[in-house]
Write an enzyme that holds these catalytic residues in place. Structure first.
Site, mmCIF file in Angstrom:
data_model
loop_
_atom_site.group_PDB
_atom_site.id
_atom_site.type_symbol
_atom_site.label_atom_id
_atom_site.label_comp_id
_atom_site.label_asym_id
_atom_site.label_seq_id
_atom_site.Cartn_x
_atom_site.Cartn_y
_atom_site.Cartn_z
ATOM 1 N N GLY A 81 0.777 -1.227 0.000
ATOM 2 C CA GLY A 81 0.000 0.000 0.000
ATOM 3 C C GLY A 81 0.810 1.279 0.000
ATOM 4 N N HIS A 96 1.386 2.185 -13.467
ATOM 5 C CA HIS A 96 2.246 1.110 -13.982
ATOM 6 C C HIS A 96 3.697 1.575 -13.910
ATOM 7 C CE1 HIS A 96 3.339 -2.474 -16.201
ATOM 8 N NE2 HIS A 96 4.138 -1.717 -16.941
ATOM 9 N N ALA A 102 8.733 8.701 -9.103
ATOM 10 C CA ALA A 102 7.693 8.802 -10.141
ATOM 11 C C ALA A 102 6.303 8.431 -9.626
ATOM 12 C CB ALA A 102 8.070 7.930 -11.337
ATOM 13 N N ASN A 123 1.527 3.187 -2.568
ATOM 14 C CA ASN A 123 0.823 4.183 -3.382
ATOM 15 C C ASN A 123 -0.425 4.690 -2.666
ATOM 16 O OD1 ASN A 123 2.090 4.799 -6.041
ATOM 17 N ND2 ASN A 123 2.061 2.588 -6.252
ATOM 18 N N ASP A 166 -2.951 -2.478 -19.706
ATOM 19 C CA ASP A 166 -2.070 -1.298 -19.820
ATOM 20 C C ASP A 166 -2.230 -0.590 -21.163
ATOM 21 O OD1 ASP A 166 -1.003 -1.981 -17.288
ATOM 22 O OD2 ASP A 166 0.530 -3.238 -18.209
ATOM 23 N N ARG A 199 -15.216 -17.053 -10.315
ATOM 24 C CA ARG A 199 -14.739 -15.682 -10.556
ATOM 25 C C ARG A 199 -15.892 -14.715 -10.786
ATOM 26 N NH1 ARG A 199 -9.389 -14.200 -9.495
ATOM 27 N NH2 ARG A 199 -9.133 -12.087 -10.289
#
Length: 207
Positions: free
Chosen positions: A12, A110, A180, A14, A151, A66
């Site tokens: 965690g 990413h 970044a 971020n 992505d 799922r």
């Protein structure tokens, strides 16, 4: 006020950058409504608890298939009233029904300069291993909207980070996060929260 649902899988860091950025004013006009992890042992859940943010685990292991998991996750996101879903180190593949429900309202970070070192085989340390194996001199991170690909959604922000000769995958990973990821993820949320960007013709435009 932009309501955020943050999806996490691990430590965690971020998430913490987002929490700290809301607290110090780098992110304005936004608040985190809920943190959801697919991993009950994720330290990110503790970070949310420490910040007084509602948090819960929704794990695929707890469902018969799922589709049941996807339905539960979608239901929880809708119940939270989230305007923006933030994938902050989330290793769950977001299903089509959630992408459709939150079109251009899901963002992901990413750890490379997309379109380099991205796609289904590049996640976690594998990204940085790929960078070092190829011998590139500049890497970085990308914040992008999530679409049905991996992505492949519209790019919001990117920030470059120099690769050092002595780097290992772990040292490079840490520096990409510090220089970044923890910079551009909060900035992207602030831009969205203040209506500073739009998606047109599959690209992000600044307003």
């Amino acid at each position: 006020m932009l309501k955020l649902a943050v999806l996490v899988s691990g430590g965690g860091t971020n998430l913490q950058a987002i929490i700290d950025s809301i607290a110090d004013g780098r992110i304005t006009n936004a608040r985190i409504e809920i943190v959801i992890s697919n991993n009950k042992n994720a330290y990110a859940l503790k970070r949310a608890e420490n910040a007084g943010i509602p948090a819960k685990c929704i794990s695929p292991k707890d469902y018969g298939n799922r589709e049941e998991f996807n339905d539960c996750l979608l239901s929880e996101l809708e119940k939270s009233g989230a305007d923006l879903v933030v994938l902050a180190g989330c290793l769950v593949v977001i299903p089509k029904k959630i992408v459709d429900r939150f079109e251009n309202r899901i963002i992901n970070i990413h750890p490379s300069l997309i379109p380099s070192f991205c796609g289904k085989d590049y996640y976690g340390l594998k990204v940085h291993e790929g960078v070092l194996d190829r011998g590139v001199k500049v890497t970085g991170a990308t914040v992008h909207f999530v679409d049905k690909g991996t992505d492949t959604g519209p790019i919001i922000l990117q920030k470059a980070v120099s690769v050092r000769q002595e780097d290992t995958p772990k040292t490079l990973q840490q520096r990409v996060m510090e220089e970044a990821e923890w910079v551009i993820m909060p900035k992207a949320i602030d831009l969205i929260a203040n209506d500073k960007i739009e998606v047109a013709d599959g690209k992000v435009r600044f307003l």
